[in-house]
Design a protein around this motif. Structure first.
Motif, mmCIF file in Angstrom:
data_model
loop_
_atom_site.group_PDB
_atom_site.id
_atom_site.type_symbol
_atom_site.label_atom_id
_atom_site.label_comp_id
_atom_site.label_asym_id
_atom_site.label_seq_id
_atom_site.Cartn_x
_atom_site.Cartn_y
_atom_site.Cartn_z
ATOM 1 N N UNK A 1 0.836 -1.208 0.000
ATOM 2 C CA UNK A 1 0.000 0.000 0.000
ATOM 3 C C UNK A 1 0.871 1.259 0.000
ATOM 4 N N UNK A 2 1.980 1.230 0.752
ATOM 5 C CA UNK A 2 2.904 2.379 0.774
ATOM 6 C C UNK A 2 3.495 2.607 -0.612
ATOM 7 N N UNK A 3 3.924 1.508 -1.256
ATOM 8 C CA UNK A 3 4.508 1.625 -2.609
ATOM 9 C C UNK A 3 3.513 2.243 -3.586
ATOM 10 N N UNK A 4 2.265 1.760 -3.515
ATOM 11 C CA UNK A 4 1.251 2.251 -4.452
ATOM 12 C C UNK A 4 0.927 3.726 -4.192
ATOM 13 N N UNK A 5 0.719 4.075 -2.925
ATOM 14 C CA UNK A 5 0.353 5.460 -2.589
ATOM 15 C C UNK A 5 1.475 6.426 -2.971
ATOM 16 N N UNK A 6 2.712 5.967 -2.802
ATOM 17 C CA UNK A 6 3.865 6.786 -3.194
ATOM 18 C C UNK A 6 3.894 6.936 -4.724
ATOM 19 N N UNK A 7 3.635 5.827 -5.425
ATOM 20 C CA UNK A 7 3.679 5.849 -6.893
ATOM 21 C C UNK A 7 2.646 6.814 -7.476
ATOM 22 N N UNK A 8 1.451 6.878 -6.850
ATOM 23 C CA UNK A 8 0.420 7.769 -7.402
ATOM 24 C C UNK A 8 0.605 9.220 -6.940
ATOM 25 N N UNK B 1 6.685 -4.535 -8.945
ATOM 26 C CA UNK B 1 7.479 -3.625 -8.108
ATOM 27 C C UNK B 1 6.623 -3.070 -6.955
ATOM 28 N N UNK B 2 5.365 -2.732 -7.270
ATOM 29 C CA UNK B 2 4.461 -2.244 -6.215
ATOM 30 C C UNK B 2 4.207 -3.334 -5.175
ATOM 31 N N UNK B 3 4.157 -4.590 -5.625
ATOM 32 C CA UNK B 3 3.964 -5.719 -4.702
ATOM 33 C C UNK B 3 5.252 -6.073 -3.944
ATOM 34 N N UNK B 4 6.367 -5.429 -4.332
ATOM 35 C CA UNK B 4 7.650 -5.691 -3.668
ATOM 36 C C UNK B 4 8.278 -6.998 -4.095
#
Length: 490
Positions: free
Chosen positions: A31-38, A480-483
């Motif tokens: 969730x952190x990866x996705x929120x950062x990406x958007x 990448x978003x899923x790590x």
């Protein structure tokens, strides 16, 4: 653009990370990866359990077993000597349960620690440092980065102020010797109001007090006042804590700690179960250690890769091939554990099965890794690139549609922004996995029906290579978003 705090992982000092920490860690990280990406400003916080009554017991045990841990000048060198913290914890607990004299000293030790006693603090810091070494190993295996440790101890200076404020506002009242807030709509089984205790009858504080102090620091206080000034805070913990957080959030709003523009959201998840649907445990009934679970996934993945490579390994390249296999096994094994968890609706309990998660069929990490490696192979062959070198992706070309399978793939690829927006709002990472699986299946149909290397015209070949490149790029982004790391060759 919002400032968002994601509170996840949260292991306990002096205890090993177990399977229960797995879900919080990887759901929170995704969730952190996705929120950062958007485009949001994301702060990843690790609310470790580094404060509380057990530390009196541990500090007193260290006083006798590792006296060097109690002197600041020597405490730093004790970290390595502490070795197995779990054995240390068990030994201290055994003494606490059997020896009244030790129990009394342990209770006094908590008071000393909370009062800032130099020796107690040095021992506590040794324990925290030794634990940190252990859980950093797990984070490295899981490819978790950017997680800032901010344990319960950080909020210690705020606790008495929170209770004082709640009491002055008439929100916290005396209840059976303790101090509690009564949140409307919560009752005990007998129908009496359910108290949210913020100070125990012995004067000590608890989780609710710490969580209210954290809310105040995270959303009410601005950065210039030592706060975070966050607009959205996500708490990624198991569903069993739903009532606790609901009460704490409501109490925080009653107290005026939560500005109108800020939202507090519990992101609950279900249990990890054994294949029989019961509690996931070792044969002896103990909780499964996270380290052992990850090592076993890598071992099985490695054995599977080796069995398929047996016919092509010669003695000359044995060592190099084995190293490559080990590298791929780590990516496949760890990726399989993460993907199996993330591909489930997080609120469901899920049955942990190495066989299912490492299968090459269905919505699994190995399936996605093979799909990506296959796309790399298709592009390499079509452009006659060297097998041993990284893929050189072609420049985008104009898209020419000559078959329904191409149209279906394109329709699927353009859904990506909607999928990301959906997860940004509702915080269900399994939507990413469903979309990934859908994308790879649409790609398979495209490849079965549309030749790439031997396309009828150069224009069509360039168009189809662009579709391969766009699909591979979509898979790369989502993994990448899923790590989860990828490999270009399996």
């Amino acid at each position: 653009k919002k400032k968002i705090i994601v509170d996840y992982s949260s292991p306990n000092i002096a205890k090993e990370m177990h399977v229960g920490h797995l879900r919080s860690t990887i759901i929170g990280d995704t969730l952190s990866n996705l929120l950062e990406f958007v485009g949001h400003d994301v702060v990843r916080l690790n609310h470790v359990g580094d404060w509380g009554t057990q530390f009196g017991m541990l500090v007193e045990h260290l006083r006798e077993e590792f006296p060097a841990a109690l002197r600041k000048e020597t405490s730093e060198h004790v970290v390595v000597d502490l070795g197995d913290l779990v054995l240390l914890y068990k030994a201290a607990k055994k003494r606490f349960d059997a020896d009244d004299d030790f129990k009394e000293r342990a209770r006094e030790g908590v008071v000393k620690l909370q009062a800032g006693d130099e020796e107690a603090l040095a021992a506590w810091e040794s324990l925290c440092a030794a634990s940190r070494v252990e859980y950093e190993k797990i984070y490295k295996k899981l490819n978790i980065k950017g997680l800032v440790e901010r344990g319960e101890s950080f909020y210690n200076p705020y606790l008495s102020g929170v209770v004082e404020y709640l009491s002055n506002e008439g929100l916290a009242v005396e209840s059976d010797g303790a101090t509690a807030v009564f949140v409307e709509g919560y009752e005990n089984r007998d129908g009496s109001p359910l108290p949210l205790i913020v100070r125990k009858s012995d004067g000590g504080f608890n989780y609710a007090t710490t969580d209210l102090a954290a809310i105040r620091q995270r959303v009410e206080l601005s950065t210039k006042d030592g706060g975070e000034g966050a607009e959205r805070v996500l708490y990624v913990t198991d569903a069993g804590q739903s009532q606790h957080f609901d009460m704490v959030f409501k109490a925080g709003k009653m107290a005026g700690f939560v500005p109108d523009h800020a939202s507090l959201e519990h992101v609950p998840f279900g249990l990890v179960q054994g294949e029989d649907g019961k509690k996931f445990a070792t044969r002896s009934g103990d909780t499964v250690k996270l380290k052992d679970l990850l090592d076993e996934a890598v071992r099985i993945a490695g054995a599977d890769l080796e069995s398929r490579q047996e016919n092509v390994i010669s003695d000359d390249d044995d060592d190099e091939t084995k190293q490559k296999i080990q590298h791929v096994a780590e990516i496949v094994g760890i990726g399989a554990v993460k993907y199996a968890d993330l591909s489930m609706n997080r609120e469901s309990n899920y049955r942990f099965s190495y066989g299912r998660m490492l299968s090459l069929n269905g919505n699994t990490a190995p399936y996605m890794l093979y799909a990506y490696a296959r796309m790399c192979g298709i592009v390499r062959k079509a452009l006659e690139q060297e097998e041993s070198k990284p893929v050189q992706w072609p420049e985008p070309a104009e898209i020419v549609i000559s078959h329904d399978a191409e149209r279906e793939l394109i329709r699927n690829l353009v859904r990506l922004p909607d999928i990301l927006s959906m997860v940004e709002a509702d915080l269900y990472p399994h939507r990413l996995c469903e979309y990934l699986f859908d994308t790879s299946q649409k790609f398979n149909q495209f490849y079965e029906n549309c030749a790439v290397k031997n396309a009828e015209t150069e224009e069509l070949k360039a168009s189809r290579l662009s579709l391969c490149t766009a699909t591979a790029g979509t898979i790369r982004l989502l993994m990448k978003l899923l790590g989860i790391k990828l490999v270009e060759r399996m």
